[in-house]
Motif scaffolding. Structure first.
Motif, PDB file in Angstrom:
ATOM      1  N   TRP A 128      -4.510   6.399   9.179  1.00  0.00           N
ATOM      2  CA  TRP A 128      -3.596   6.531   8.046  1.00  0.00           C
ATOM      3  C   TRP A 128      -2.967   5.189   7.694  1.00  0.00           C
ATOM      4  CZ3 TRP A 128      -4.264  10.713   5.387  1.00  0.00           C
ATOM      5  CH2 TRP A 128      -4.687  11.878   6.021  1.00  0.00           C
ATOM      6  N   GLY A 129      -2.504   4.476   8.720  1.00  0.00           N
ATOM      7  CA  GLY A 129      -1.923   3.164   8.479  1.00  0.00           C
ATOM      8  C   GLY A 129      -2.936   2.184   7.924  1.00  0.00           C
ATOM      9  N   ALA A 130      -4.170   2.244   8.458  1.00  0.00           N
ATOM     10  CA  ALA A 130      -5.228   1.367   7.950  1.00  0.00           C
ATOM     11  C   ALA A 130      -5.557   1.700   6.503  1.00  0.00           C
ATOM     12  CB  ALA A 130      -6.471   1.498   8.822  1.00  0.00           C
ATOM     13  N   GLY A 131      -5.536   2.991   6.168  1.00  0.00           N
ATOM     14  CA  GLY A 131      -5.795   3.395   4.778  1.00  0.00           C
ATOM     15  C   GLY A 131      -4.722   2.909   3.828  1.00  0.00           C
ATOM     16  N   ILE A 132      -3.477   2.975   4.279  1.00  0.00           N
ATOM     17  CA  ILE A 132      -2.375   2.477   3.452  1.00  0.00           C
ATOM     18  C   ILE A 132      -2.521   0.971   3.232  1.00  0.00           C
ATOM     19  CG2 ILE A 132       0.119   2.059   3.435  1.00  0.00           C
ATOM     20  CD1 ILE A 132       0.453   4.781   4.812  1.00  0.00           C
ATOM     21  N   SER A 133      -2.855   0.244   4.288  1.00  0.00           N
ATOM     22  CA  SER A 133      -3.045  -1.203   4.151  1.00  0.00           C
ATOM     23  C   SER A 133      -4.205  -1.519   3.213  1.00  0.00           C
ATOM     24  CB  SER A 133      -3.287  -1.830   5.525  1.00  0.00           C
ATOM     25  OG  SER A 133      -2.141  -1.721   6.334  1.00  0.00           O
ATOM     26  N   TRP A 134      -5.276  -0.723   3.285  1.00  0.00           N
ATOM     27  CA  TRP A 134      -6.409  -0.931   2.385  1.00  0.00           C
ATOM     28  C   TRP A 134      -5.967  -0.759   0.932  1.00  0.00           C
ATOM     29  CZ3 TRP A 134      -8.901   2.115  -1.235  1.00  0.00           C
ATOM     30  CH2 TRP A 134     -10.129   1.628  -1.716  1.00  0.00           C
ATOM     31  N   CYS A 135      -5.112   0.214   0.673  1.00  0.00           N
ATOM     32  CA  CYS A 135      -4.583   0.390  -0.685  1.00  0.00           C
ATOM     33  C   CYS A 135      -3.803  -0.847  -1.121  1.00  0.00           C
ATOM     34  CB  CYS A 135      -3.676   1.621  -0.740  1.00  0.00           C
ATOM     35  SG  CYS A 135      -4.542   3.206  -0.604  1.00  0.00           S
ATOM     36  N   GLY A 136      -3.046  -1.423  -0.188  1.00  0.00           N
ATOM     37  CA  GLY A 136      -2.305  -2.639  -0.516  1.00  0.00           C
ATOM     38  C   GLY A 136      -3.204  -3.813  -0.818  1.00  0.00           C
ATOM     39  N   GLN A 137      -4.342  -3.876  -0.155  1.00  0.00           N
ATOM     40  CA  GLN A 137      -5.283  -4.974  -0.370  1.00  0.00           C
ATOM     41  C   GLN A 137      -6.027  -4.843  -1.704  1.00  0.00           C
ATOM     42  OE1 GLN A 137      -7.849  -4.863   3.056  1.00  0.00           O
ATOM     43  NE2 GLN A 137      -6.127  -5.016   4.487  1.00  0.00           N
ATOM     44  N   GLY A 175       0.819  -1.204   0.000  1.00  0.00           N
ATOM     45  CA  GLY A 175       0.000   0.000   0.000  1.00  0.00           C
ATOM     46  C   GLY A 175       0.850   1.250   0.000  1.00  0.00           C
ATOM     47  N   LEU A 176       1.937   1.236   0.759  1.00  0.00           N
ATOM     48  CA  LEU A 176       2.843   2.379   0.788  1.00  0.00           C
ATOM     49  C   LEU A 176       3.455   2.606  -0.596  1.00  0.00           C
ATOM     50  CD1 LEU A 176       3.978   4.427   2.829  1.00  0.00           C
ATOM     51  CD2 LEU A 176       5.914   2.864   3.176  1.00  0.00           C
ATOM     52  N   ALA A 177       3.776   1.509  -1.282  1.00  0.00           N
ATOM     53  CA  ALA A 177       4.301   1.630  -2.640  1.00  0.00           C
ATOM     54  C   ALA A 177       3.250   2.218  -3.575  1.00  0.00           C
ATOM     55  CB  ALA A 177       4.751   0.261  -3.151  1.00  0.00           C
ATOM     56  N   PHE A 178       1.991   1.806  -3.401  1.00  0.00           N
ATOM     57  CA  PHE A 178       0.938   2.358  -4.255  1.00  0.00           C
ATOM     58  C   PHE A 178       0.752   3.847  -4.018  1.00  0.00           C
ATOM     59  CE2 PHE A 178      -3.357   3.884  -4.761  1.00  0.00           C
ATOM     60  CZ  PHE A 178      -3.545   3.666  -6.115  1.00  0.00           C
ATOM     61  N   VAL A 179       0.749   4.271  -2.760  1.00  0.00           N
ATOM     62  CA  VAL A 179       0.601   5.698  -2.463  1.00  0.00           C
ATOM     63  C   VAL A 179       1.723   6.490  -3.118  1.00  0.00           C
ATOM     64  CG1 VAL A 179       0.651   7.422  -0.618  1.00  0.00           C
ATOM     65  CG2 VAL A 179      -0.674   5.314  -0.326  1.00  0.00           C
ATOM     66  N   ASN A 180       2.945   5.980  -3.025  1.00  0.00           N
ATOM     67  CA  ASN A 180       4.074   6.636  -3.686  1.00  0.00           C
ATOM     68  C   ASN A 180       3.883   6.672  -5.199  1.00  0.00           C
ATOM     69  OD1 ASN A 180       6.791   7.296  -2.016  1.00  0.00           O
ATOM     70  ND2 ASN A 180       5.569   5.754  -0.945  1.00  0.00           N
ATOM     71  N   MET A 181       3.374   5.579  -5.763  1.00  0.00           N
ATOM     72  CA  MET A 181       3.137   5.532  -7.196  1.00  0.00           C
ATOM     73  C   MET A 181       2.095   6.554  -7.618  1.00  0.00           C
ATOM     74  SD  MET A 181       1.657   2.412  -9.546  1.00  0.00           S
ATOM     75  CE  MET A 181       0.016   2.699  -8.892  1.00  0.00           C
ATOM     76  N   ALA A 182       1.031   6.704  -6.837  1.00  0.00           N
ATOM     77  CA  ALA A 182      -0.014   7.670  -7.159  1.00  0.00           C
ATOM     78  C   ALA A 182       0.536   9.096  -7.150  1.00  0.00           C
ATOM     79  CB  ALA A 182      -1.175   7.530  -6.184  1.00  0.00           C
ATOM     80  N   VAL A 183       1.347   9.411  -6.153  1.00  0.00           N
ATOM     81  CA  VAL A 183       1.953  10.747  -6.095  1.00  0.00           C
ATOM     82  C   VAL A 183       2.903  10.940  -7.271  1.00  0.00           C
ATOM     83  CG1 VAL A 183       3.400  12.305  -4.730  1.00  0.00           C
ATOM     84  CG2 VAL A 183       1.733  10.822  -3.589  1.00  0.00           C
ATOM     85  N   PHE A 184       3.685   9.907  -7.585  1.00  0.00           N
ATOM     86  CA  PHE A 184       4.603   9.961  -8.726  1.00  0.00           C
ATOM     87  C   PHE A 184       3.829  10.229 -10.016  1.00  0.00           C
ATOM     88  CE2 PHE A 184       7.030   8.134 -12.198  1.00  0.00           C
ATOM     89  CZ  PHE A 184       8.352   8.492 -11.920  1.00  0.00           C
ATOM     90  N   HIS A 185       2.723   9.521 -10.206  1.00  0.00           N
ATOM     91  CA  HIS A 185       1.918   9.708 -11.411  1.00  0.00           C
ATOM     92  C   HIS A 185       1.272  11.089 -11.461  1.00  0.00           C
ATOM     93  CE1 HIS A 185       1.381   5.146 -12.366  1.00  0.00           C
ATOM     94  NE2 HIS A 185       2.582   5.608 -12.626  1.00  0.00           N
TER      95      HIS A 185
END
Length: 245
Positions: free
Chosen positions: A211-220, A30-40
């Protein structure tokens, strides 16, 4: 991109309990996805000429993209190691991945035919899962292959099989997303090793707040979010351009 576990194609969720999730992988994917979204989003601003900044030549953003791709591909390898006895190459996950890859290619070809995505992250994950599948049970062999491919990168640099065909057969030299076989296939093989010896579980995670739960949800939900996130980011970038005047 597991045995008895919920997974998606941008990562893995190895866990012995039926339908349980691995909170470490969910969080870091999920943390990687959040970084990817900001990168995009930064890329969208660049594409619309809102900012005078090239994310593909700046050394900091190159390293940033490297972290994002590495995170996703390590989890692909972990998933292969965990699901080795439960899945086949013709799995539902791979079928979804194939359809998602085709959707990305068609959509980008329609929108940007001179830079469409023909071997991006989803295409590469499908390719890597097929190539590495016979080695999913071989932890140390996979680790050796991974190191060999990464060592090869230090000698020849990045490599992909499309290089001889640039400018031919509708394959442009420039594309919005290209994941080269060297070095990234090596990362998947290293991930297989980590799936057998999950040292990543020693990493700290933050899941006890929203915030942590939201990041994990993105990972799921990484695959769904990957396919849809630009539908939100691009309008936001256009709005910033409008405000810029």
């Amino acid at each position: 991109m597991s045995a008895n576990a919920n997974t998606d194609t941008l990562g893995a969720t190895p866990q012995s309990a039926p339908f349980a999730r691995d909170e470490h992988i969910d969080f870091y994917r999920g943390l990687a996805f959040v970084n990817m979204a900001v990168f995009h989003f930064v890329f969208d601003l660049q594409l619309l000429q809102v900012i005078d900044f090239n994310i593909f030549t700046n050394p900091y953003t190159i390293a940033w993209r490297g972290y994002i791709v590495t995170s996703f591909l390590l989890f692909v390898g972990v998933s292969l190691a965990i699901s080795q006895s439960k899945q086949t190459i013709l799995s539902k996950t791979n079928t979804k991945l194939l359809l998602a890859s085709l959707a990305v290619s068609v959509a980008t070809y329609i929108a940007y035919p001179s830079a469409w995505i023909y071997f991006g992250i989803l295409h590469f994950i499908l390719f890597a899962k097929i190539v590495a599948f016979p080695f999913a049970k071989k932890a140390y062999v996979s680790l050796i292959f991974g190191f060999i491919i990464l060592l090869l990168f230090t000698q020849i640099g990045s490599w992909n099989p499309f290089q001889p065909f640039y400018g031919q057969y509708f394959i442009p030299k420039y594309t919005f997303d290209m994941v080269n076989i060297v070095p990234w296939l090596g990362v998947v093989f290293v991930g297989i090793f980590l799936g057998h010896f999950p040292y990543y579980k020693k990493l700290p995670i933050l899941t006890d707040n929203r915030w942590g739960a939201g990041i994990s949800w993105c990972g799921q939900n990484a695959l769904l979010l990957y396919l849809t996130h630009q539908t939100a980011l691009f309008p936001m970038a256009y709005f910033v351009k409008f405000l810029q005047g």
